[in-house]
Design a protein around this motif. Structure first.
Motif, mmCIF file in Angstrom:
data_model
loop_
_atom_site.group_PDB
_atom_site.id
_atom_site.type_symbol
_atom_site.label_atom_id
_atom_site.label_comp_id
_atom_site.label_asym_id
_atom_site.label_seq_id
_atom_site.Cartn_x
_atom_site.Cartn_y
_atom_site.Cartn_z
ATOM 1 N N GLU A 191 0.854 -1.192 0.000
ATOM 2 C CA GLU A 191 0.000 0.000 0.000
ATOM 3 C C GLU A 191 0.890 1.243 0.000
ATOM 4 O O GLU A 191 1.807 1.373 0.818
ATOM 5 N N GLN A 192 0.621 2.158 -0.923
ATOM 6 C CA GLN A 192 1.548 3.251 -1.214
ATOM 7 C C GLN A 192 1.743 4.197 -0.024
ATOM 8 O O GLN A 192 2.872 4.580 0.294
ATOM 9 N N THR A 193 0.653 4.582 0.632
ATOM 10 C CA THR A 193 0.754 5.552 1.730
ATOM 11 C C THR A 193 1.595 5.015 2.878
ATOM 12 O O THR A 193 2.459 5.721 3.425
ATOM 13 N N ASN A 194 1.373 3.756 3.238
ATOM 14 C CA ASN A 194 2.137 3.162 4.338
ATOM 15 C C ASN A 194 3.611 2.994 3.978
ATOM 16 O O ASN A 194 4.498 3.233 4.816
ATOM 17 N N LEU A 195 3.865 2.566 2.735
ATOM 18 C CA LEU A 195 5.261 2.381 2.316
ATOM 19 C C LEU A 195 5.978 3.730 2.247
ATOM 20 O O LEU A 195 7.154 3.821 2.618
ATOM 21 N N GLU A 196 5.279 4.758 1.795
ATOM 22 C CA GLU A 196 5.882 6.094 1.770
ATOM 23 C C GLU A 196 6.304 6.523 3.173
ATOM 24 O O GLU A 196 7.399 7.068 3.365
ATOM 25 N N GLY A 324 2.800 7.706 -12.188
ATOM 26 C CA GLY A 324 2.602 8.496 -10.979
ATOM 27 C C GLY A 324 2.193 7.643 -9.798
ATOM 28 O O GLY A 324 1.609 8.154 -8.825
ATOM 29 N N GLY A 325 2.484 6.354 -9.858
ATOM 30 C CA GLY A 325 2.209 5.472 -8.726
ATOM 31 C C GLY A 325 0.808 4.883 -8.741
ATOM 32 O O GLY A 325 0.187 4.727 -9.787
ATOM 33 N N ALA A 326 0.329 4.537 -7.540
ATOM 34 C CA ALA A 326 -0.997 3.909 -7.404
ATOM 35 C C ALA A 326 -2.076 4.824 -7.947
ATOM 36 O O ALA A 326 -1.968 6.055 -7.880
#
Length: 328
Positions: A191-196, A324-326
């Protein structure tokens, strides 16, 4: 060769996949690169010589000036900075008040002749989208080559000193790619937000690095990724895995909907992946599209239906994937 048993992508859709208004011009300046990453869908390397010609460069500059609806000029490669026309295209786009994205591998700044790039990027307020497939050295070097992680860290610290990641007009984004699979235990990007959040904590704590956004990008089975999967006899099963995670909610946000992808020869594609397998964009009259034709007709809206292929399931699996990602 494995037998592929998947639904044709266009049969998965409720209606034909069509363009919206074009706002993004993505230009692949060539295949010349100082690295040869294992997952590179472009198959770029220091041995490749294909690059933009002066004639096509001039046509692209004319295109940038002619169409105010283009809001973003996205420069990629190879290492775009190594290929002919990079700075003229940057300056044409900035002169017309367009955002310029440079897809940088970071290590290019340490190659002879390219040490001015970080300052040049800051001067012209380029948005940097930098490959950083993991925040752990071993994983990065395994995918991109020995010593790449250390150079990437030094480059990010350099960019931070210039104001990148801090000043609002100096945006620094990183790109995560999953490790290439070696068995059928496939997984989508985290999941992009958590990995960021994890990236930011680790890079700040260990190296004092800050950045704006992390983009998670699925490895599509094109170029070296496809070669790897075929060597491991995983190509068909990987496509089936991607299809099994198809998410219709991603369709409206696909990057191919509002962009044109241009190669170093001036041919037009719906996306960079179609470009790599030579699947050209088609006009309403089923003609292949070129920069010359865009200029002659005075329109960017000549495409009837977006060309699709089995790897499109990579862009539509789970939360989706784009430059641009997810997506959702």
């Amino acid at each position: 060769m494995q037998t592929i048993s998947i639904t044709p992508f266009k049969n998965k859709l409720n209606s034909p996949l069509t363009k919206k208004g074009i706002t993004v011009l993505q230009i692949n300046l060539g295949k010349r690169c100082n690295l040869a990453c294992t997952h590179c869908h472009v198959e770029a390397s220091p041995k490749r010589t294909e690059e933009l010609s002066p004639e096509i460069c001039q046509q692209l500059i004319e295109l940038i000036h002619k169409f105010p609806e283009i809001k973003i000029v996205d420069l990629t490669g190879g290492a775009p900075e190594m290929n002919y026309g990079f700075k003229p295209l940057v300056e044409a786009a900035r002169a017309t008040n367009k955002q310029v994205i440079v897809r940088s591998n970071l290590t290019i700044y340490f190659v002879d002749g390219f040490g001015d790039l970080p300052e040049y990027f800051a001067q012209h307020q380029l948005r940097i989208v930098a490959s950083m497939p993991c925040y752990l050295a071993d994983n990065v070097d395994k995918m991109r080559g020995y010593g790449v992680f250390d150079h990437s860290i030094q480059a990010l610290q350099w960019l931070n000193k210039l104001g990148y990641g801090k000043e609002p007009n100096l945006i620094l984004d990183l790109v995560y790619n999953p490790q290439l699979p070696t068995s059928e235990k496939f997984s989508l990007a985290p999941e992009q937000t958590n990995l960021e959040r994890d990236y930011k904590m680790f890079l700040q704590e260990h190296f004092g690095i800050i950045f704006n956004h992390l983009f998670t990008i699925t490895n599509l089975p094109v170029g070296r990724t496809r070669m790897h999967l075929e060597r491991k006899k995983l190509y068909a099963s990987y496509l089936q895995f991607l299809e099994s995670h198809f998410n219709n909610d991603t369709i409206d946000h696909l990057m191919c909907r509002d962009q044109l992808s241009i190669d170093y020869l001036g041919n037009v594609y719906d996306c960079d992946f179609n470009q790599m397998i030579n699947l050209p964009a088609k006009t309403v009259n089923d003609e292949t599209l070129t920069v010359t034709k865009l200029l002659e007709t005075g329109s960017l809206d000549l495409i009837n239906e977006i060309q699709t292929a089995p790897y499109c399931y990579g862009c539509t699996a789970g939360c989706g994937s784009s430059c641009g990602g997810a997506l959702i």
